[in-house]
Design a protein around this motif. Structure first.
Motif, PDB file in Angstrom:
ATOM      1  N   MET A 223       0.729  -1.228   0.018  1.00 41.42           N
ATOM      2  CA  MET A 223       0.172  -0.225   0.103  1.00 41.42           C
ATOM      3  C   MET A 223       0.754   1.276  -0.063  1.00 41.42           C
ATOM      4  SD  MET A 223      -2.871   1.231   2.786  1.00 41.42           S
ATOM      5  CE  MET A 223      -4.255   0.971   2.270  1.00 41.42           C
ATOM      6  N   GLN A 224       0.672   2.011  -1.108  1.00 40.43           N
ATOM      7  CA  GLN A 224       1.467   3.405  -0.972  1.00 40.43           C
ATOM      8  C   GLN A 224       0.864   4.405   0.188  1.00 40.43           C
ATOM      9  OE1 GLN A 224       0.617   4.883  -4.959  1.00 40.43           O
ATOM     10  NE2 GLN A 224       2.984   4.826  -5.298  1.00 40.43           N
ATOM     11  N   LYS A 225       1.998   5.373   0.681  1.00 43.95           N
ATOM     12  CA  LYS A 225       1.597   6.162   1.500  1.00 43.95           C
ATOM     13  C   LYS A 225       0.812   7.337   1.043  1.00 43.95           C
ATOM     14  CE  LYS A 225       5.738   5.246   4.311  1.00 43.95           C
ATOM     15  NZ  LYS A 225       7.091   5.718   4.919  1.00 43.95           N
ATOM     16  N   LYS A 226       0.163   7.977   1.950  1.00 44.62           N
ATOM     17  CA  LYS A 226      -0.398   9.217   1.421  1.00 44.62           C
ATOM     18  C   LYS A 226       0.739  10.154   0.883  1.00 44.62           C
ATOM     19  CE  LYS A 226      -4.871   7.846   2.302  1.00 44.62           C
ATOM     20  NZ  LYS A 226      -5.964   7.665   1.379  1.00 44.62           N
ATOM     21  N   ILE A 227       0.225  11.069   0.286  1.00 43.78           N
ATOM     22  CA  ILE A 227       1.283  12.235  -0.314  1.00 43.78           C
ATOM     23  C   ILE A 227       1.574  12.902   1.200  1.00 43.78           C
ATOM     24  CG2 ILE A 227       1.737  14.539  -1.512  1.00 43.78           C
ATOM     25  CD1 ILE A 227      -0.151  13.006  -3.818  1.00 43.78           C
ATOM     26  N   TRP A 228       0.411  13.312   2.013  1.00 39.23           N
ATOM     27  CA  TRP A 228       0.697  14.142   3.273  1.00 39.23           C
ATOM     28  C   TRP A 228       1.717  13.399   4.122  1.00 39.23           C
ATOM     29  CZ3 TRP A 228      -0.439  12.218   7.879  1.00 39.23           C
ATOM     30  CH2 TRP A 228      -1.369  11.160   7.946  1.00 39.23           C
ATOM     31  N   HIS A 229       1.563  12.307   4.139  1.00 38.64           N
ATOM     32  CA  HIS A 229       2.397  11.144   4.978  1.00 38.64           C
ATOM     33  C   HIS A 229       3.910  11.507   4.652  1.00 38.64           C
ATOM     34  CE1 HIS A 229       4.252   7.862   7.376  1.00 38.64           C
ATOM     35  NE2 HIS A 229       3.239   8.163   8.156  1.00 38.64           N
ATOM     36  N   LYS A 230       4.120  11.537   3.314  1.00 38.79           N
ATOM     37  CA  LYS A 230       5.490  11.660   2.629  1.00 38.79           C
ATOM     38  C   LYS A 230       5.869  13.093   2.792  1.00 38.79           C
ATOM     39  CE  LYS A 230       4.694   8.493  -1.336  1.00 38.79           C
ATOM     40  NZ  LYS A 230       4.705   8.423  -2.642  1.00 38.79           N
ATOM     41  N   VAL A 231       5.062  14.167   2.928  1.00 36.79           N
ATOM     42  CA  VAL A 231       5.546  15.562   3.157  1.00 36.79           C
ATOM     43  C   VAL A 231       5.974  15.515   4.727  1.00 36.79           C
ATOM     44  CG1 VAL A 231       4.616  17.744   3.748  1.00 36.79           C
ATOM     45  CG2 VAL A 231       4.114  16.528   1.604  1.00 36.79           C
ATOM     46  N   ALA A 232       5.201  14.783   5.769  1.00 34.23           N
ATOM     47  CA  ALA A 232       5.549  14.894   6.939  1.00 34.23           C
ATOM     48  C   ALA A 232       6.740  14.248   7.346  1.00 34.23           C
ATOM     49  CB  ALA A 232       4.445  14.211   8.039  1.00 34.23           C
ATOM     50  N   GLU A 233       7.205  13.110   6.509  1.00 38.33           N
ATOM     51  CA  GLU A 233       8.599  12.488   6.416  1.00 38.33           C
ATOM     52  C   GLU A 233       9.496  13.299   6.083  1.00 38.33           C
ATOM     53  OE1 GLU A 233       7.912   8.990   4.493  1.00 38.33           O
ATOM     54  OE2 GLU A 233       7.269   7.859   6.341  1.00 38.33           O
ATOM     55  N   GLU A 234       9.289  14.048   5.099  1.00 41.14           N
ATOM     56  CA  GLU A 234      10.354  14.897   4.620  1.00 41.14           C
ATOM     57  C   GLU A 234      10.709  16.259   5.588  1.00 41.14           C
ATOM     58  OE1 GLU A 234      13.308  16.451   2.295  1.00 41.14           O
ATOM     59  OE2 GLU A 234      12.290  14.484   2.220  1.00 41.14           O
ATOM     60  N   ILE A 235       9.511  16.630   6.121  1.00 41.12           N
ATOM     61  CA  ILE A 235       9.934  17.810   7.025  1.00 41.12           C
ATOM     62  C   ILE A 235      10.644  17.196   8.397  1.00 41.12           C
ATOM     63  CG2 ILE A 235       8.502  19.268   8.754  1.00 41.12           C
ATOM     64  CD1 ILE A 235       6.085  19.608   6.739  1.00 41.12           C
ATOM     65  N   SER A 236      10.253  16.260   8.759  1.00 41.22           N
ATOM     66  CA  SER A 236      10.802  15.656   9.868  1.00 41.22           C
ATOM     67  C   SER A 236      12.249  15.243   9.749  1.00 41.22           C
ATOM     68  CB  SER A 236      10.233  14.148  10.389  1.00 41.22           C
ATOM     69  OG  SER A 236       9.056  14.083  10.762  1.00 41.22           O
ATOM     70  N   LEU A 237      12.580  14.848   8.286  1.00 38.85           N
ATOM     71  CA  LEU A 237      13.825  14.791   7.895  1.00 38.85           C
ATOM     72  C   LEU A 237      14.916  15.934   8.025  1.00 38.85           C
ATOM     73  CD1 LEU A 237      16.265  12.723   6.744  1.00 38.85           C
ATOM     74  CD2 LEU A 237      15.077  13.255   4.451  1.00 38.85           C
ATOM     75  N   GLN A 238      14.272  17.039   7.365  1.00 39.68           N
ATOM     76  CA  GLN A 238      14.856  18.341   7.455  1.00 39.68           C
ATOM     77  C   GLN A 238      15.163  18.709   8.658  1.00 39.68           C
ATOM     78  OE1 GLN A 238      15.851  19.644   4.501  1.00 39.68           O
ATOM     79  NE2 GLN A 238      14.927  17.903   3.507  1.00 39.68           N
ATOM     80  N   VAL A 239      14.227  18.782   9.513  1.00 35.63           N
ATOM     81  CA  VAL A 239      14.440  18.864  11.239  1.00 35.63           C
ATOM     82  C   VAL A 239      15.851  18.361  11.468  1.00 35.63           C
ATOM     83  CG1 VAL A 239      13.677  19.109  13.316  1.00 35.63           C
ATOM     84  CG2 VAL A 239      12.135  19.775  11.480  1.00 35.63           C
ATOM     85  N   SER A 240      15.784  17.078  11.376  1.00 37.74           N
ATOM     86  CA  SER A 240      16.960  16.104  11.877  1.00 37.74           C
ATOM     87  C   SER A 240      18.103  16.497  11.330  1.00 37.74           C
ATOM     88  CB  SER A 240      16.442  14.511  11.932  1.00 37.74           C
ATOM     89  OG  SER A 240      16.292  14.197  10.386  1.00 37.74           O
ATOM     90  N   LEU A 241      18.212  16.794   9.992  1.00 41.41           N
ATOM     91  CA  LEU A 241      19.126  17.412   9.355  1.00 41.41           C
ATOM     92  C   LEU A 241      19.733  18.483   9.976  1.00 41.41           C
ATOM     93  CD1 LEU A 241      18.774  15.575   5.754  1.00 41.41           C
ATOM     94  CD2 LEU A 241      20.102  14.860   7.459  1.00 41.41           C
ATOM     95  N   GLY A 242      18.826  19.039  10.318  1.00 46.16           N
ATOM     96  CA  GLY A 242      19.317  20.620  10.903  1.00 46.16           C
ATOM     97  C   GLY A 242      19.004  21.790   9.963  1.00 46.16           C
ATOM     98  N   LYS A 243      18.190  21.342   8.872  1.00 46.85           N
ATOM     99  CA  LYS A 243      17.966  22.637   7.997  1.00 46.85           C
ATOM    100  C   LYS A 243      17.039  23.522   8.530  1.00 46.85           C
ATOM    101  CE  LYS A 243      15.629  23.629   3.344  1.00 46.85           C
ATOM    102  NZ  LYS A 243      15.263  23.066   2.234  1.00 46.85           N
TER     103      LYS A 243
END
Length: 54
Positions: free
Chosen positions: A1-21
């Motif tokens: 099952m594919q993730k919802k687009i908003w879930h991918k956005v949430a993951e990317e936001i979390s990644l950007q925070v964890s990377l220090g952006k």
């Protein structure tokens, strides 16, 4: 099952925070800017915040 687009956005936001952006405690871009950055609608960009996922 594919993730919802908003879930991918949430993951990317979390990644950007964890990377220090966007350091913890900083102000991240608003829905309109995130929508442009992720090439999604403003509503989709706002779901992670309204659902308190990020």
């Amino acid at each position: 099952m594919q993730k919802k687009i908003w879930h991918k956005v949430a993951e990317e936001i979390s990644l950007q925070v964890s990377l220090g952006k966007w350091p913890v405690g900083s102000i991240i871009p608003g829905e309109i800017e995130l929508a442009k950055q992720f090439n999604v609608s403003r509503d989709t960009a706002g779901v992670p915040f309204s659902a308190r996922i990020v």
